[in-house]
Design a protein around this motif. Structure first.
Motif, mmCIF file in Angstrom:
data_model
loop_
_atom_site.group_PDB
_atom_site.id
_atom_site.type_symbol
_atom_site.label_atom_id
_atom_site.label_comp_id
_atom_site.label_asym_id
_atom_site.label_seq_id
_atom_site.Cartn_x
_atom_site.Cartn_y
_atom_site.Cartn_z
ATOM 1 N N ARG A 100 42.410 29.155 81.010
ATOM 2 C CA ARG A 100 42.191 30.534 80.424
ATOM 3 C C ARG A 100 43.369 30.966 79.481
ATOM 4 N N ALA A 101 44.521 30.801 79.859
ATOM 5 C CA ALA A 101 45.697 30.993 78.990
ATOM 6 C C ALA A 101 45.903 30.350 77.765
ATOM 7 N N ALA A 102 45.428 28.747 77.706
ATOM 8 C CA ALA A 102 45.375 28.018 76.852
ATOM 9 C C ALA A 102 44.392 28.616 75.697
ATOM 10 N N ASN A 119 42.750 31.572 75.318
ATOM 11 C CA ASN A 119 42.987 32.973 74.852
ATOM 12 C C ASN A 119 44.403 33.419 74.073
ATOM 13 N N TYR A 120 45.366 32.726 74.590
ATOM 14 C CA TYR A 120 46.576 33.072 74.211
ATOM 15 C C TYR A 120 47.554 32.010 73.167
ATOM 16 N N ALA A 121 47.362 30.739 73.761
ATOM 17 C CA ALA A 121 48.637 29.820 72.882
ATOM 18 C C ALA A 121 48.043 28.479 72.614
ATOM 19 N N GLY A 122 46.833 28.136 72.897
ATOM 20 C CA GLY A 122 46.485 26.837 72.578
ATOM 21 C C GLY A 122 47.241 25.717 73.213
ATOM 22 N N PRO A 123 47.386 24.407 72.648
ATOM 23 C CA PRO A 123 48.183 23.473 73.333
ATOM 24 C C PRO A 123 49.698 24.001 73.530
ATOM 25 N N GLY A 152 51.588 34.323 76.136
ATOM 26 C CA GLY A 152 51.110 33.343 77.380
ATOM 27 C C GLY A 152 51.914 32.927 78.377
ATOM 28 N N ALA A 153 53.215 33.254 77.941
ATOM 29 C CA ALA A 153 54.279 32.985 79.325
ATOM 30 C C ALA A 153 54.154 34.359 80.122
ATOM 31 N N SER A 154 53.784 35.547 79.556
ATOM 32 C CA SER A 154 53.826 36.708 80.587
ATOM 33 C C SER A 154 52.686 36.430 81.412
ATOM 34 N N ILE A 155 51.336 35.670 80.934
ATOM 35 C CA ILE A 155 50.301 35.506 81.835
ATOM 36 C C ILE A 155 50.724 34.726 82.896
#
Length: 495
Positions: A51-53, A55-59, A245-248
């Motif tokens: 989910r984080a990859a 929606n937020y940061a990709g690879p 992404g880190a905060s998720i």
């Protein structure tokens, strides 16, 4: 002023020897490390990574995990210093009682109960969904009237009843079961990494940090507090996407602090607790980063299924059988998380009742099992009812805000206790104090500000309930208050 009362370290340690409140010293460094891995690796690795990859940061979500690990690592160093200096049950609650005073200790204890009990309920519901899915794959159907999402979630209820009974029998027995389940979970995570390497397409890593894009607009009480306070525009991907992404994914690490709640049951706490806390964090970081690199290598980041990333990734390369194995891994994995969180909740409440901030009769340990059986059954019952009867999906962020506030206060408490008690023997010390502890506290506060306004309102209501209980009950009845008034300490039967 009563609320500023602090309890000396020597007094805290002396109270652990009282027969009616004595926990057995059964745990080794290996037990504590397995305990930590058991609670950290849970839903995060099976669902959050994808989910984080997506929606937020990709690879570059792999960098988010490293960044989150650094944040947790700073807090972990503070916990390790405290746990090895004050080897007493109760984790952050006990540490703050010795440094910041009784009121702050109560606030942290109340926070930890929110984190641990609600966390156990949330994870039990997640377990129930995976268990139902796994049972369907092997031909067993759970009736809709008692399935996840119904008025009564039977699998979640049964799970917590069984685990509560196991915890009441004894900590060593609980951890033997935990060891087996953690071994199953680690086998499946390693299997996913090794099996997935063969299906990696390196073209999917390009661009490793996708170009920044405007994020979804959210307004009002559901928007992150930092957005409301500073008028920031939401963005995804790019460098800010790595931070978001880190905060998720930070919440995939929640739980290492639970290791500190068992301080009193460690055979050699000065040596074993720092090893248990830091080793479990390092091992989990390596596994998380490897898993994210496999997922984003197998599937282009914008094509990742955010709900079931691992299973969908293997189905996309023609390996649907692996999805069943992953569901089995999630069932074993989440079971250990629920068990560890319930143990943590009982140990924090135990410490509070031993200080008489809660009724002291709750904290009595059973002479045969060496565990607080009555307290374990009460907490297990509450968690079972919340998990089976409440749609608590919306309350997940409450777990995070409770944890982060405890992290911030523990980090501040390290330099405070160093100034107040420079004479204490510290088996482990945080380097570069007070700079590192202050940085750890600031990062925790920053991550709290990334949570929604709605979560903050709920948190403040929970804290208000805690203040009412403290000022109506604890402030006059606590052990410190009784001793301060010079009254006779009641005998065990007077509780």
């Amino acid at each position: 002023m009563g609320v500023m009362r602090t309890k000396s370290i020597e007094q805290s340690i002396a109270e652990t020897g009282e027969p009616e409140f004595e926990l057995r010293k059964n745990l080794s460094a290996l037990d504590l490390t397995v305990f930590g891995i058991g609670v950290i690796i849970g839903a995060g690795i099976f669902t959050l990574t994808g989910r984080a990859a997506a929606n937020y940061a990709g690879p570059s979500i792999a960098l988010s995990f490293v960044l989150a690990a650094v944040c947790c690592g700073l807090a972990a160093l503070c916990y390790a210093e405290f746990a090895s200096t004050v080897p007493v049950s109760g984790s952050a609650y006990t540490f703050s009682y010795a440094s910041l005073g009784e009121l702050v200790a109560w606030i942290i204890g109340w926070d930890l109960l929110l984190e641990l009990m609600l966390g156990a309920s949330v994870v039990a519901q997640g377990w129930s969904q995976y268990a139902t899915l796994f049972l369907e794959k092997i031909g067993i159907v759970v009736p809709e009237s008692v399935a996840p999402g119904s008025a009564f979630d039977l699998p979640a209820f049964v799970l917590i009843v069984v685990l509560t009974a196991l915890i009441a029998i004894g900590i060593k027995e609980s951890l033997r079961v935990n060891l087996v389940l953690v071994a199953v979970k680690l086998f499946i995570v390693l299997f996913v990494i090794v099996a997935g390497i063969g299906f990696i397409n390196t073209a999917n890593y390009s661009p490793f940090i996708p170009p920044s894009a405007a994020g979804e607009q959210v307004s009002g009480i559901t928007a992150p507090l930092i957005q409301v306070l500073f008028g920031l525009e939401p963005t995804t991907y790019g460098v800010l996407g790595i931070v978001s992404g880190a905060s998720i994914v930070f919440f995939a690490y929640i739980g290492f602090d639970v290791v500190a709640t068992t301080a009193e049951e460690a055979k050699n706490p000065q040596r074993d607790l720092p090893i248990g806390i830091i080793a479990s964090l390092v091992i989990c970081t390596v596994l998380y980063v490897a898993t994210t690199l496999v997922i984003t290598g197998m599937v282009k980041y914008d094509k990742i299924d955010p709900d079931a990333a691992l299973a969908a990734a293997f189905e996309s390369v023609g390996k649907p059988g692996y999805a069943t194995l992953i569901a089995a891994g999630a069932v074993a994995g989440l079971m250990t998380v629920v068990m560890t969180l319930i143990i943590g909740a009982t140990r924090v409440t135990f410490a509070m009742s031993r200080d008489w901030l809660l009724p002291r009769s709750l904290g009595r340990t059973n002479p045969r099992t060496g565990t607080p059986v009555r307290l374990t059954l009460i907490i297990g019952t509450v968690v079972a009812l919340v998990a089976s009867l409440t749609p608590i999906g919306k309350l997940e962020e409450m777990v995070n805000i409770g944890t982060l506030s405890a992290f911030a206060l523990v980090s501040v408490a390290v330099p405070v206790l160093r100034r107040k008690r420079p004479d204490l023997k510290r088996a482990f010390t945080v380097p570069f104090s007070p700079v590192l502890p202050v940085v750890a506290a600031l990062i925790s506060v920053y991550l709290m500000l990334n949570l929604s306004g709605e979560t903050w309102v709920r948190f403040l209501v929970w804290m208000a309930i805690g203040f009412v209980i403290y000022f109506l009950y604890g402030v006059k009845r606590s052990r410190m208050a009784v001793e301060e008034r010079g009254e006779k300490v009641p005998a065990p039967t007077d509780a």
